[in-house]
Design a protein around this motif. Structure first.
Motif, PDB file in Angstrom:
ATOM      1  N   LEU A  39     155.494  -9.158-105.992  1.00  0.00           N
ATOM      2  CA  LEU A  39     156.183  -9.839-104.897  1.00  0.00           C
ATOM      3  C   LEU A  39     157.673  -9.567-105.046  1.00  0.00           C
ATOM      4  N   HIS A  40     158.285  -9.032-103.996  1.00  0.00           N
ATOM      5  CA  HIS A  40     159.667  -8.585-104.124  1.00  0.00           C
ATOM      6  C   HIS A  40     160.421  -8.742-102.811  1.00  0.00           C
ATOM      7  N   GLU A  41     161.729  -8.600-102.905  1.00  0.00           N
ATOM      8  CA  GLU A  41     162.562  -8.598-101.710  1.00  0.00           C
ATOM      9  C   GLU A  41     162.324  -7.296-100.949  1.00  0.00           C
ATOM     10  N   ASP A  42     162.232  -7.399 -99.630  1.00  0.00           N
ATOM     11  CA  ASP A  42     162.006  -6.214 -98.799  1.00  0.00           C
ATOM     12  C   ASP A  42     163.329  -5.467 -98.636  1.00  0.00           C
ATOM     13  N   ARG A  43     163.546  -4.477 -99.501  1.00  0.00           N
ATOM     14  CA  ARG A  43     164.776  -3.711 -99.470  1.00  0.00           C
ATOM     15  C   ARG A  43     164.491  -2.306-100.014  1.00  0.00           C
ATOM     16  N   PHE A  44     165.423  -1.404 -99.787  1.00  0.00           N
ATOM     17  CA  PHE A  44     165.226  -0.018-100.201  1.00  0.00           C
ATOM     18  C   PHE A  44     165.160   0.083-101.727  1.00  0.00           C
ATOM     19  N   GLY A  49     163.207  -7.298 -94.115  1.00  0.00           N
ATOM     20  CA  GLY A  49     164.246  -7.906 -94.929  1.00  0.00           C
ATOM     21  C   GLY A  49     163.846  -9.202 -95.604  1.00  0.00           C
ATOM     22  N   SER A  50     162.604  -9.648 -95.415  1.00  0.00           N
ATOM     23  CA  SER A  50     162.151 -10.889 -96.054  1.00  0.00           C
ATOM     24  C   SER A  50     161.444 -10.533 -97.364  1.00  0.00           C
ATOM     25  N   ARG A  51     160.433 -11.262 -97.700  1.00  0.00           N
ATOM     26  CA  ARG A  51     159.653 -10.938 -98.898  1.00  0.00           C
ATOM     27  C   ARG A  51     158.537  -9.964 -98.547  1.00  0.00           C
ATOM     28  N   ALA A  52     158.184  -9.135 -99.515  1.00  0.00           N
ATOM     29  CA  ALA A  52     157.101  -8.170 -99.338  1.00  0.00           C
ATOM     30  C   ALA A  52     156.206  -8.214-100.568  1.00  0.00           C
ATOM     31  N   LEU A  53     154.961  -7.812-100.394  1.00  0.00           N
ATOM     32  CA  LEU A  53     154.002  -7.778-101.496  1.00  0.00           C
ATOM     33  C   LEU A  53     153.492  -6.354-101.654  1.00  0.00           C
ATOM     34  N   HIS A  96     165.506  -8.087-107.915  1.00  0.00           N
ATOM     35  CA  HIS A  96     164.927  -8.414-106.611  1.00  0.00           C
ATOM     36  C   HIS A  96     163.401  -8.533-106.644  1.00  0.00           C
ATOM     37  N   ILE A  97     162.822  -8.644-107.841  1.00  0.00           N
ATOM     38  CA  ILE A  97     161.392  -8.909-107.962  1.00  0.00           C
ATOM     39  C   ILE A  97     161.201 -10.382-108.307  1.00  0.00           C
ATOM     40  N   PHE A  98     160.297 -11.046-107.568  1.00  0.00           N
ATOM     41  CA  PHE A  98     160.073 -12.480-107.727  1.00  0.00           C
ATOM     42  C   PHE A  98     158.884 -12.801-108.627  1.00  0.00           C
ATOM     43  N   ASP A  99     157.832 -11.973-108.554  1.00  0.00           N
ATOM     44  CA  ASP A  99     156.627 -12.275-109.326  1.00  0.00           C
ATOM     45  C   ASP A  99     155.825 -10.998-109.535  1.00  0.00           C
ATOM     46  N   VAL A 100     155.178 -10.912-110.693  1.00  0.00           N
ATOM     47  CA  VAL A 100     154.351  -9.752-111.034  1.00  0.00           C
ATOM     48  C   VAL A 100     153.052 -10.260-111.647  1.00  0.00           C
ATOM     49  N   SER A 101     151.923  -9.751-111.186  1.00  0.00           N
ATOM     50  CA  SER A 101     150.642 -10.130-111.774  1.00  0.00           C
ATOM     51  C   SER A 101     149.707  -8.929-111.758  1.00  0.00           C
ATOM     52  N   LEU A 102     148.739  -8.958-112.664  1.00  0.00           N
ATOM     53  CA  LEU A 102     147.749  -7.893-112.752  1.00  0.00           C
ATOM     54  C   LEU A 102     146.379  -8.511-112.633  1.00  0.00           C
ATOM     55  N   LEU A 103     145.554  -7.977-111.745  1.00  0.00           N
ATOM     56  CA  LEU A 103     144.202  -8.463-111.577  1.00  0.00           C
ATOM     57  C   LEU A 103     143.237  -7.366-112.020  1.00  0.00           C
ATOM     58  N   ALA A 104     142.490  -7.645-113.079  1.00  0.00           N
ATOM     59  CA  ALA A 104     141.472  -6.723-113.570  1.00  0.00           C
ATOM     60  C   ALA A 104     140.167  -7.496-113.631  1.00  0.00           C
TER      61      ALA A 104
END
Length: 221
Positions: A152-157, A185-189, A211-219
């Motif tokens: 989950l991150h900010e929508d930016r270049f 320009g909002s949040r992106a996943l 500019h990263i809000f959250d990181v997760s791994l699904l296995a």
């Protein structure tokens, strides 16, 4: 549809009766549980289409709850999942909807506790296979058949390039990538399916990217 062999069509080792209505439902529930990351206090489940009409006879209700309890499709506790959930203190609210969906075997699951919630829409496409079409309002088409990184991150270049750079440095190959955003320009996943699992150290390295809000791994396996 992501079938690799005839065994994908036949379905997994499972508690029956149906690979699409039972095993698929359990897998959708288990993906929701993995995304939530712990036992929820509340589970709200809405069935659409064929799920809504046949869930009791095919056990889609107990299967979905079993998945939320993190039981595998072959777990014999599946048929008693509603009782187990109640004893564990998980409140289950199950309903059906007549709203038309693109796929007949569709479920919407919302898991929550006092601190966190997630909501997803998943479909069972047959043979125990599923596709997740929505995560917290972000549109996707993911099977979660391989380790899947969610960022989950900010929508930016530069965000995709920054994450890809870390994966490249650790020789992690990308099989599929999808990015979804609510508005510009909002949040992106970002969802990235990889050929191998990702270590906690690499996940932490990705978290440190600005500019990263959250990181997760699904296995799943």
């Amino acid at each position: 549809m992501k079938y690799k062999s005839v065994f994908d069509i036949i379905g997994p080792i499972m508690v029956g009766p149906s690979s699409s209505h039972t095993a698929g439902a359990a897998r959708i529930g288990r993906v929701a549980r993995k995304l939530f990351g712990r036992m929820p206090l509340r589970a709200e489940i809405v069935f659409y289409g064929s799920f809504a009409k046949t869930y009791q006879g095919h056990g889609s209700d107990v299967a979905t709850v079993a998945g939320i309890l993190d039981f595998d499709t072959s777990d014999l506790r599946l048929k008693n999942s509603l009782v187990i959930a109640e004893k564990a203190g998980m409140e289950v609210e199950l309903s059906t909807s007549e709203v038309l969906t693109e796929h007949p075997n569709t479920a919407r699951i919302k898991l929550s506790d006092d601190e966190h919630q997630i909501e997803l829409v998943g479909v069972s496409i047959g043979g125990g296979k599923i596709e997740v079409l929505e995560v917290n309002g972000f549109s996707f088409q993911l099977g979660f058949d391989t380790p899947t990184l969610l960022v989950l991150h900010e929508d930016r270049f530069g965000m995709i390039a920054a994450v890809a750079k870390v994966l490249t440095q650790h020789n992690i190959n990308v099989g599929l990538m999808e990015v979804s955003r609510h508005t510009r320009g909002s949040r992106a996943l970002m969802a990235i399916e990889t050929d191998s699992t990702i270590s906690p150290e690499v996940l932490e390295e990705i978290r440190q990217i600005p500019h990263i809000f959250d990181v997760s791994l699904l296995a799943m396996n």
